[in-house]
Design a protein around this motif. Structure first.
Motif, mmCIF file in Angstrom:
data_model
loop_
_atom_site.group_PDB
_atom_site.id
_atom_site.type_symbol
_atom_site.label_atom_id
_atom_site.label_comp_id
_atom_site.label_asym_id
_atom_site.label_seq_id
_atom_site.Cartn_x
_atom_site.Cartn_y
_atom_site.Cartn_z
ATOM 1 N N VAL A 1 0.857 -1.196 0.000
ATOM 2 C CA VAL A 1 0.000 0.000 0.000
ATOM 3 C C VAL A 1 0.894 1.248 0.000
ATOM 4 O O VAL A 1 1.727 1.407 0.889
ATOM 5 C CB VAL A 1 -0.965 0.022 1.205
ATOM 6 C CG1 VAL A 1 -1.928 1.199 1.108
ATOM 7 C CG2 VAL A 1 -1.752 -1.282 1.293
ATOM 8 N N GLY A 2 0.753 2.061 -0.999
ATOM 9 C CA GLY A 2 1.590 3.250 -1.142
ATOM 10 C C GLY A 2 2.766 3.019 -2.081
ATOM 11 O O GLY A 2 3.522 3.937 -2.362
ATOM 12 N N ARG A 3 2.903 1.775 -2.567
ATOM 13 C CA ARG A 3 4.040 1.451 -3.439
ATOM 14 C C ARG A 3 3.639 1.575 -4.911
ATOM 15 O O ARG A 3 2.506 1.342 -5.279
ATOM 16 C CB ARG A 3 4.472 0.011 -3.150
ATOM 17 C CG ARG A 3 5.694 -0.443 -3.898
ATOM 18 C CD ARG A 3 6.213 -1.743 -3.322
ATOM 19 N NE ARG A 3 5.460 -2.909 -3.794
ATOM 20 C CZ ARG A 3 5.435 -4.074 -3.150
ATOM 21 N NH1 ARG A 3 6.060 -4.209 -2.008
ATOM 22 N NH2 ARG A 3 4.775 -5.090 -3.645
ATOM 23 N N LYS A 4 4.621 1.908 -5.745
ATOM 24 C CA LYS A 4 4.395 1.948 -7.181
ATOM 25 C C LYS A 4 4.164 0.517 -7.679
ATOM 26 O O LYS A 4 4.837 -0.409 -7.212
ATOM 27 C CB LYS A 4 5.644 2.537 -7.847
ATOM 28 C CG LYS A 4 5.338 3.297 -9.096
ATOM 29 C CD LYS A 4 6.562 4.015 -9.606
ATOM 30 C CE LYS A 4 6.351 4.313 -11.077
ATOM 31 N NZ LYS A 4 7.545 4.806 -11.726
ATOM 32 N N ALA A 5 3.238 0.349 -8.598
ATOM 33 C CA ALA A 5 2.903 -0.990 -9.098
ATOM 34 C C ALA A 5 4.085 -1.625 -9.823
ATOM 35 O O ALA A 5 4.905 -0.927 -10.420
ATOM 36 C CB ALA A 5 1.710 -0.901 -10.042
ATOM 37 N N ALA A 6 4.170 -2.941 -9.737
ATOM 38 C CA ALA A 6 5.153 -3.739 -10.483
ATOM 39 C C ALA A 6 6.597 -3.306 -10.237
ATOM 40 O O ALA A 6 7.380 -3.168 -11.178
ATOM 41 C CB ALA A 6 4.817 -3.726 -11.975
ATOM 42 N N THR A 7 6.973 -3.100 -8.975
ATOM 43 C CA THR A 7 8.342 -2.652 -8.673
ATOM 44 C C THR A 7 9.078 -3.578 -7.704
ATOM 45 O O THR A 7 10.130 -3.203 -7.189
ATOM 46 C CB THR A 7 8.346 -1.219 -8.090
ATOM 47 O OG1 THR A 7 7.383 -1.145 -7.040
ATOM 48 C CG2 THR A 7 8.036 -0.178 -9.137
ATOM 49 N N VAL A 8 8.552 -4.772 -7.428
ATOM 50 C CA VAL A 8 9.291 -5.699 -6.555
ATOM 51 C C VAL A 8 10.471 -6.259 -7.354
ATOM 52 O O VAL A 8 10.284 -6.765 -8.450
ATOM 53 C CB VAL A 8 8.378 -6.848 -6.070
ATOM 54 C CG1 VAL A 8 9.174 -7.906 -5.336
ATOM 55 C CG2 VAL A 8 7.276 -6.298 -5.171
ATOM 56 N N PRO A 9 11.700 -6.142 -6.794
ATOM 57 C CA PRO A 9 12.866 -6.648 -7.527
ATOM 58 C C PRO A 9 12.768 -8.157 -7.765
ATOM 59 O O PRO A 9 12.223 -8.879 -6.933
ATOM 60 C CB PRO A 9 14.039 -6.340 -6.591
ATOM 61 C CG PRO A 9 13.535 -5.365 -5.601
ATOM 62 C CD PRO A 9 12.054 -5.562 -5.500
ATOM 63 N N ASP A 10 13.316 -8.614 -8.874
ATOM 64 C CA ASP A 10 13.412 -10.036 -9.203
ATOM 65 C C ASP A 10 12.074 -10.731 -9.362
ATOM 66 O O ASP A 10 11.989 -11.947 -9.251
ATOM 67 C CB ASP A 10 14.248 -10.801 -8.153
ATOM 68 C CG ASP A 10 15.641 -10.219 -8.027
ATOM 69 O OD1 ASP A 10 16.187 -9.803 -9.072
ATOM 70 O OD2 ASP A 10 16.156 -10.139 -6.895
ATOM 71 N N TYR A 11 11.008 -9.984 -9.603
ATOM 72 C CA TYR A 11 9.747 -10.644 -9.932
ATOM 73 C C TYR A 11 9.434 -10.341 -11.394
ATOM 74 O O TYR A 11 9.553 -9.198 -11.844
ATOM 75 C CB TYR A 11 8.591 -10.181 -9.031
ATOM 76 C CG TYR A 11 7.322 -10.912 -9.402
ATOM 77 C CD1 TYR A 11 7.095 -12.201 -8.937
ATOM 78 C CD2 TYR A 11 6.399 -10.346 -10.284
ATOM 79 C CE1 TYR A 11 5.962 -12.909 -9.343
ATOM 80 C CE2 TYR A 11 5.276 -11.047 -10.685
ATOM 81 C CZ TYR A 11 5.061 -12.327 -10.211
ATOM 82 O OH TYR A 11 3.966 -13.032 -10.612
ATOM 83 N N SER A 12 9.043 -11.368 -12.118
ATOM 84 C CA SER A 12 8.781 -11.196 -13.538
ATOM 85 C C SER A 12 7.290 -10.885 -13.770
ATOM 86 O O SER A 12 6.455 -11.775 -13.803
ATOM 87 C CB SER A 12 9.214 -12.483 -14.229
ATOM 88 O OG SER A 12 8.808 -12.475 -15.544
ATOM 89 N N TYR A 13 6.997 -9.604 -13.897
ATOM 90 C CA TYR A 13 5.609 -9.166 -14.086
ATOM 91 C C TYR A 13 5.164 -9.392 -15.532
ATOM 92 O O TYR A 13 5.999 -9.414 -16.452
ATOM 93 C CB TYR A 13 5.488 -7.669 -13.772
ATOM 94 C CG TYR A 13 5.609 -7.339 -12.307
ATOM 95 C CD1 TYR A 13 4.510 -7.385 -11.469
ATOM 96 C CD2 TYR A 13 6.834 -6.975 -11.769
ATOM 97 C CE1 TYR A 13 4.628 -7.088 -10.121
ATOM 98 C CE2 TYR A 13 6.968 -6.676 -10.419
ATOM 99 C CZ TYR A 13 5.853 -6.732 -9.604
ATOM 100 O OH TYR A 13 5.979 -6.427 -8.278
ATOM 101 N N GLY A 14 3.869 -9.488 -15.706
ATOM 102 C CA GLY A 14 3.310 -9.569 -17.052
ATOM 103 C C GLY A 14 3.489 -8.244 -17.786
ATOM 104 O O GLY A 14 3.774 -7.217 -17.172
ATOM 105 N N LYS A 15 3.323 -8.274 -19.109
ATOM 106 C CA LYS A 15 3.567 -7.098 -19.937
ATOM 107 C C LYS A 15 2.635 -5.943 -19.544
ATOM 108 O O LYS A 15 3.069 -4.796 -19.407
ATOM 109 C CB LYS A 15 3.360 -7.477 -21.402
ATOM 110 C CG LYS A 15 3.805 -6.422 -22.369
ATOM 111 C CD LYS A 15 3.605 -6.887 -23.799
ATOM 112 C CE LYS A 15 3.605 -5.692 -24.742
ATOM 113 N NZ LYS A 15 2.899 -5.971 -25.988
#
Ligand code: HEC
Length: 253
Positions: free
Chosen positions: A62-76
């Motif tokens: 909560v309060g974090r920018k989306a899709a910014t966790v290191p080393d996680y492969s997010y969808g396009k």
């Protein structure tokens, strides 16, 4: 002290105008939210030492920018959502959890958007409660990163030793000026803390509505006629680098 209250009153009204009236959400129940979160745990880990699994770590989400966790492969589509500046607030999380794919289609304005998360939370009460639970997990700020980037830090989830641990819902101010000064932190809704901080000390006040924001201020001492004040976002501490009265202070971000 009068000057301080006056100053804060002024900045607070600016704050209210600037932030407007966000969409109202019923305050969720943390304990019920913990139960709802069991459904998420098939794919997500949270808390100290949590690692990415099928889904990214949700500590401090909560309060974090989306899709910014290191080393996680997010969808396009999620990566595209990050480029639009999407931040996980109560409101955006509510939309996402209702239907991730539909939410991405809406914010990216394309019927082609897809989500790697197929799970939906249909009941409003479940969403409110799980968001309240997510908010109890703090954001940790890396000290090393802070030094390296000259204090232009971004909050990073669950990594390394934190310089200060800030709840995603707190309005905080940190004294990086090297001097002892009088600080004020005030949450929208009125709760306020006034404290003298030595070098590297910090001050936080809990904020109940994450989207609401608050105000922080700094003065030479209790008798000072003028100081500096600044709007602050929950979970994103403001850092004073140098003190100069009449709102001429230098802040890290
Ligand atoms: C079946 C697996 C699964 C379940 C169950 C699940 N998720 Fe997810 N979640 C994912 C995946 C996979 C992604 C990454 C989506 C992408 O990259 O498109 C994700 C992404 C997210 C994100 C975005 C995180 C970020 O770093 O931007 C949030 C927030 C989230 N999930 C919350 C939840 C919550 C809360 C629940 C429970 C109510 C839940 N999820 C249940 C698989 C799941």
């Amino acid at each position: 002290m009068n000057v301080i209250s006056q100053n804060i009153k002024v900045s607070l009204s600016i704050c209210i105008i600037a932030l407007g009236m966000g969409e109202a959400h019923a305050a969720g129940d943390i304990e019920k939210g913990e139960k709802v979160f069991k459904k998420c745990m098939t794919c997500h880990k949270i808390g100290e030492g949590a690692k990415n699994a099928i889904g990214p770590v949700l500590t401090g989400v909560v309060g974090r920018k989306a899709a910014t966790v290191p080393d996680y492969s997010y969808g396009k589509s999620m990566r595209q959502a990050r480029e639009t500046g999407l931040v996980w607030s109560e409101e955006s999380l509510d939309g996402w959890l209702t239907n991730p794919k539909k939410y991405l289609r809406k914010i990216l304005d394309t019927r082609k958007a897809k989500s790697k998360m197929k799970f939906k939370l249909k009941k409003q009460a479940d969403r409110d409660n799980v968001i309240a639970y997510l908010k109890t997990f703090s954001v940790e700020i890396k000290k090393d990163a802070m030094k390296k980037d000259g204090m232009q830090t971004e909050a990073t989830p669950g990594l390394a030793k934190p310089a200060m641990v800030v709840a995603a819902t707190d309005i905080c101010v940190e004294n990086q000026s090297g001097k002892t000064l009088l600080f004020v932190a005030e949450a929208k809704g009125g709760e306020r803390v006034v404290k003298t901080l030595k070098a590297a000390e910090n001050l936080c006040v809990p904020q109940k509505m994450i989207d609401a924001g608050g105000t922080v201020g700094v003065f030479l001492d209790e008798d000072a006629m003028e100081g500096c004040s600044r709007l602050a976002k929950a979970g994103q501490p403001e850092r004073l680098v140098a003190y100069e009265p009449f709102d001429n202070c230098t802040w890290a971000q």
